[in-house]
Design a protein around this motif. Structure first.
Motif, PDB file in Angstrom:
ATOM      1  N   GLU A 194       6.570  -2.075   4.941  1.00  0.00           N
ATOM      2  CA  GLU A 194       6.604  -3.382   4.285  1.00  0.00           C
ATOM      3  C   GLU A 194       6.078  -4.525   5.141  1.00  0.00           C
ATOM      4  N   ALA A 195       6.006  -4.344   6.449  1.00  0.00           N
ATOM      5  CA  ALA A 195       5.543  -5.425   7.326  1.00  0.00           C
ATOM      6  C   ALA A 195       4.045  -5.679   7.162  1.00  0.00           C
ATOM      7  N   HIS A 196       3.327  -4.720   6.585  1.00  0.00           N
ATOM      8  CA  HIS A 196       1.877  -4.837   6.472  1.00  0.00           C
ATOM      9  C   HIS A 196       1.488  -5.391   5.106  1.00  0.00           C
ATOM     10  N   CYS A 197       0.644  -6.419   5.112  1.00  0.00           N
ATOM     11  CA  CYS A 197       0.232  -7.048   3.853  1.00  0.00           C
ATOM     12  C   CYS A 197      -0.632  -6.134   3.008  1.00  0.00           C
ATOM     13  N   LEU A 198      -1.261  -5.113   3.603  1.00  0.00           N
ATOM     14  CA  LEU A 198      -2.086  -4.193   2.818  1.00  0.00           C
ATOM     15  C   LEU A 198      -1.246  -3.513   1.745  1.00  0.00           C
ATOM     16  N   SER A 199      -0.013  -3.154   2.084  1.00  0.00           N
ATOM     17  CA  SER A 199       0.872  -2.538   1.098  1.00  0.00           C
ATOM     18  C   SER A 199       1.148  -3.495  -0.052  1.00  0.00           C
ATOM     19  N   ASP A 200       1.312  -4.781   0.270  1.00  0.00           N
ATOM     20  CA  ASP A 200       1.514  -5.782  -0.782  1.00  0.00           C
ATOM     21  C   ASP A 200       0.294  -5.855  -1.694  1.00  0.00           C
ATOM     22  N   ASN A 201      -0.907  -5.827  -1.101  1.00  0.00           N
ATOM     23  CA  ASN A 201      -2.141  -5.857  -1.895  1.00  0.00           C
ATOM     24  C   ASN A 201      -2.200  -4.678  -2.860  1.00  0.00           C
ATOM     25  N   ILE A 202      -1.850  -3.501  -2.358  1.00  0.00           N
ATOM     26  CA  ILE A 202      -1.937  -2.282  -3.173  1.00  0.00           C
ATOM     27  C   ILE A 202      -0.898  -2.305  -4.297  1.00  0.00           C
ATOM     28  N   VAL A 203       0.343  -2.612  -3.946  1.00  0.00           N
ATOM     29  CA  VAL A 203       1.412  -2.621  -4.948  1.00  0.00           C
ATOM     30  C   VAL A 203       1.151  -3.682  -6.008  1.00  0.00           C
ATOM     31  N   SER A 204       0.662  -4.850  -5.579  1.00  0.00           N
ATOM     32  CA  SER A 204       0.366  -5.923  -6.532  1.00  0.00           C
ATOM     33  C   SER A 204      -0.705  -5.487  -7.527  1.00  0.00           C
ATOM     34  N   PHE A 205      -1.750  -4.837  -7.030  1.00  0.00           N
ATOM     35  CA  PHE A 205      -2.819  -4.364  -7.928  1.00  0.00           C
ATOM     36  C   PHE A 205      -2.273  -3.337  -8.917  1.00  0.00           C
ATOM     37  N   CYS A 206      -1.482  -2.401  -8.426  1.00  0.00           N
ATOM     38  CA  CYS A 206      -0.954  -1.353  -9.300  1.00  0.00           C
ATOM     39  C   CYS A 206      -0.023  -1.931 -10.366  1.00  0.00           C
ATOM     40  N   ARG A 207       0.780  -2.909  -9.984  1.00  0.00           N
ATOM     41  CA  ARG A 207       1.688  -3.507 -10.961  1.00  0.00           C
ATOM     42  C   ARG A 207       0.922  -4.207 -12.081  1.00  0.00           C
ATOM     43  N   GLN A 208      -0.220  -4.795 -11.738  1.00  0.00           N
ATOM     44  CA  GLN A 208      -1.044  -5.418 -12.770  1.00  0.00           C
ATOM     45  C   GLN A 208      -1.526  -4.390 -13.788  1.00  0.00           C
ATOM     46  N   LYS A 209      -1.573  -3.128 -13.359  1.00  0.00           N
ATOM     47  CA  LYS A 209      -1.988  -2.040 -14.237  1.00  0.00           C
ATOM     48  C   LYS A 209      -0.777  -1.285 -14.793  1.00  0.00           C
ATOM     49  N   SER A 210       0.417  -1.919 -14.684  1.00  0.00           N
ATOM     50  CA  SER A 210       1.669  -1.307 -15.167  1.00  0.00           C
ATOM     51  C   SER A 210       1.934   0.034 -14.495  1.00  0.00           C
ATOM     52  N   PHE A 211       1.605   0.102 -13.219  1.00  0.00           N
ATOM     53  CA  PHE A 211       1.806   1.340 -12.464  1.00  0.00           C
ATOM     54  C   PHE A 211       2.400   0.984 -11.109  1.00  0.00           C
ATOM     55  N   HIS A 212       3.565   1.522 -10.830  1.00  0.00           N
ATOM     56  CA  HIS A 212       4.181   1.282  -9.524  1.00  0.00           C
ATOM     57  C   HIS A 212       4.083   2.563  -8.706  1.00  0.00           C
ATOM     58  N   PRO A 213       3.314   2.563  -7.627  1.00  0.00           N
ATOM     59  CA  PRO A 213       3.164   3.793  -6.833  1.00  0.00           C
ATOM     60  C   PRO A 213       4.487   4.233  -6.212  1.00  0.00           C
ATOM     61  N   VAL A 214       4.803   5.496  -6.374  1.00  0.00           N
ATOM     62  CA  VAL A 214       6.012   6.053  -5.775  1.00  0.00           C
ATOM     63  C   VAL A 214       5.650   6.545  -4.388  1.00  0.00           C
ATOM     64  N   SER A 215       6.109   5.831  -3.389  1.00  0.00           N
ATOM     65  CA  SER A 215       5.734   6.153  -2.019  1.00  0.00           C
ATOM     66  C   SER A 215       6.631   7.242  -1.462  1.00  0.00           C
ATOM     67  N   ILE A 216       6.021   8.327  -0.994  1.00  0.00           N
ATOM     68  CA  ILE A 216       6.816   9.390  -0.404  1.00  0.00           C
ATOM     69  C   ILE A 216       6.887   9.251   1.113  1.00  0.00           C
ATOM     70  N   GLU A 217       5.953   8.546   1.703  1.00  0.00           N
ATOM     71  CA  GLU A 217       5.953   8.369   3.146  1.00  0.00           C
ATOM     72  C   GLU A 217       5.453   6.973   3.479  1.00  0.00           C
ATOM     73  N   LYS A 218       6.003   6.393   4.553  1.00  0.00           N
ATOM     74  CA  LYS A 218       5.530   5.098   5.017  1.00  0.00           C
ATOM     75  C   LYS A 218       5.343   5.166   6.518  1.00  0.00           C
ATOM     76  N   THR A 219       4.335   4.461   7.000  1.00  0.00           N
ATOM     77  CA  THR A 219       4.032   4.460   8.420  1.00  0.00           C
ATOM     78  C   THR A 219       3.540   3.080   8.818  1.00  0.00           C
ATOM     79  N   SER A 220       3.440   2.830  10.103  1.00  0.00           N
ATOM     80  CA  SER A 220       3.007   1.518  10.583  1.00  0.00           C
ATOM     81  C   SER A 220       1.544   1.498  11.003  1.00  0.00           C
ATOM     82  N   GLN A 221       0.860   2.645  10.950  1.00  0.00           N
ATOM     83  CA  GLN A 221      -0.533   2.726  11.394  1.00  0.00           C
ATOM     84  C   GLN A 221      -1.428   3.259  10.285  1.00  0.00           C
ATOM     85  N   LEU A 222      -2.535   2.567  10.056  1.00  0.00           N
ATOM     86  CA  LEU A 222      -3.472   3.011   9.032  1.00  0.00           C
ATOM     87  C   LEU A 222      -4.064   4.372   9.381  1.00  0.00           C
ATOM     88  N   ALA A 223      -4.288   4.626  10.665  1.00  0.00           N
ATOM     89  CA  ALA A 223      -4.825   5.927  11.082  1.00  0.00           C
ATOM     90  C   ALA A 223      -3.859   7.053  10.716  1.00  0.00           C
TER      91      ALA A 223
END
Length: 295
Positions: A194-223
């Motif tokens: 949640e500390a990364h704004c990229l996740s906010d960008n992704i979730v916001s886009f999906c919600r606009q499409k009435s789709f909330h991604p179900v996250s099975i894993e979270k990490t702090s590094q894009l790599a």
């Protein structure tokens, strides 16, 4: 009251923790505690309320925080104005982790070619921490993604960047010519924390499409996100600049059908701090810089 005491005090106020502040300042915790103790003795009252695992500012501490930021900003700005020749000096650049390793190397090289006598330092932080450093004068220019919520920070949009669907090689969706958001629904998602704004960008886009991604894993590094995708743990959305530097055959990237998800890359600075000619030159180079085309 010494300048170093004010710097130490502000760092403890930022972290709300003596141990973390000491690590950031590269001093021992006992030395930091002694400095704050002397400051409180001089003021005649505590500036922090000590709790079990953190500290919070007292009323006196909140007043001191405001004054200390003003004092240190004035000192730094005075030094900058006196020594501002437009060629030499130090610029402190901040960038969020999903921009820094991809966009900064080429940008810094471009700036070094135009200003070889300048010294650049880089701080990589998540958005919230980066904005705090801008407000406190610890960073001159920051590169981040919109939106930016902090007031009194000047923000200039630079460009929009597409977010691509990252999939393991051989994934069922790789055979589709057009991939809609609805096609992604059945598959587990991997996001940055949640500390990364990229996740906010992704979730916001999906919600606009009435789709909330179900996250099975979270990490702090894009790599790490990319590696988990390659190992078949799920799919994700990855910035175009990260894909351009990824040549691993274990994963593949595709655009989603229009309207495509994007994020806006922006440059930010504190307009209440002195902007040297060197900093202004860096801003100009940043505005003109174009990320290299994919190979």
């Amino acid at each position: 009251m010494e300048i170093s005491q004010l710097r130490y005090f502000l760092k403890v106020a930022e972290w709300k923790n003596f141990t973390r502040a000491a690590e950031d300042l590269l001093v021992s915790q006992p030395a930091l505690s002694r400095s704050i103790g002397k400051l409180e003795d001089e003021l005649g009252q505590p500036v922090f309320e000590r709790q079990t695992r953190s500290v919070v500012l007292t009323e006196a501490g909140r007043l001191l925080q405001s004054r200390a930021e003003q004092i240190l900003s004035l000192i730094e700005d005075t030094k900058s104005e006196i020594t501002d020749d437009g060629r030499t000096g130090r610029i402190r650049i901040g960038a969020i982790p999903t921009i820094a390793p991809y966009f900064l190397p080429g940008l810094l090289q471009a700036f070094a070619e135009s200003s070889p006598e300048a010294t650049l330092t880089v701080q990589e932080e998540v958005t919230e921490k980066l904005l705090q450093r801008l407000a406190q004068g610890e960073v001159d220019v920051a590169l981040l993604a919109l939106p930016v919520s902090m007031q009194h920070i000047e923000v200039e949009s630079l460009f929009d960047e597409e977010l691509l669907l990252a999939m393991p090689a051989g994934h069922p969706l790789t055979s589709k010519k057009r991939i809609a958001v609805a096609d992604v629904r059945p598959y587990p998602f991997i996001l940055l924390d949640e500390a990364h704004c990229l996740s906010d960008n992704i979730v916001s886009f999906c919600r606009q499409k009435s789709f909330h991604p179900v996250s099975i894993e979270k990490t702090s590094q894009l790599a790490t996100v990319q590696e988990l995708v390659a190992l078949g743990h799920g799919v994700s959305m990855v910035p175009e600049m990260a894909r351009r530097l990824d040549h691993d055959p274990r994963r593949t990237y595709s655009s989603l059908s229009a309207p495509k998800p994007v994020r806006t890359i922006a440059m930010a600075w504190n307009p209440y701090r002195f902007q040297s000619r060197l900093v202004e030159r860096f801003k100009d180079v940043t505005r003109e810089y174009r990320f290299p085309a994919a190979v």
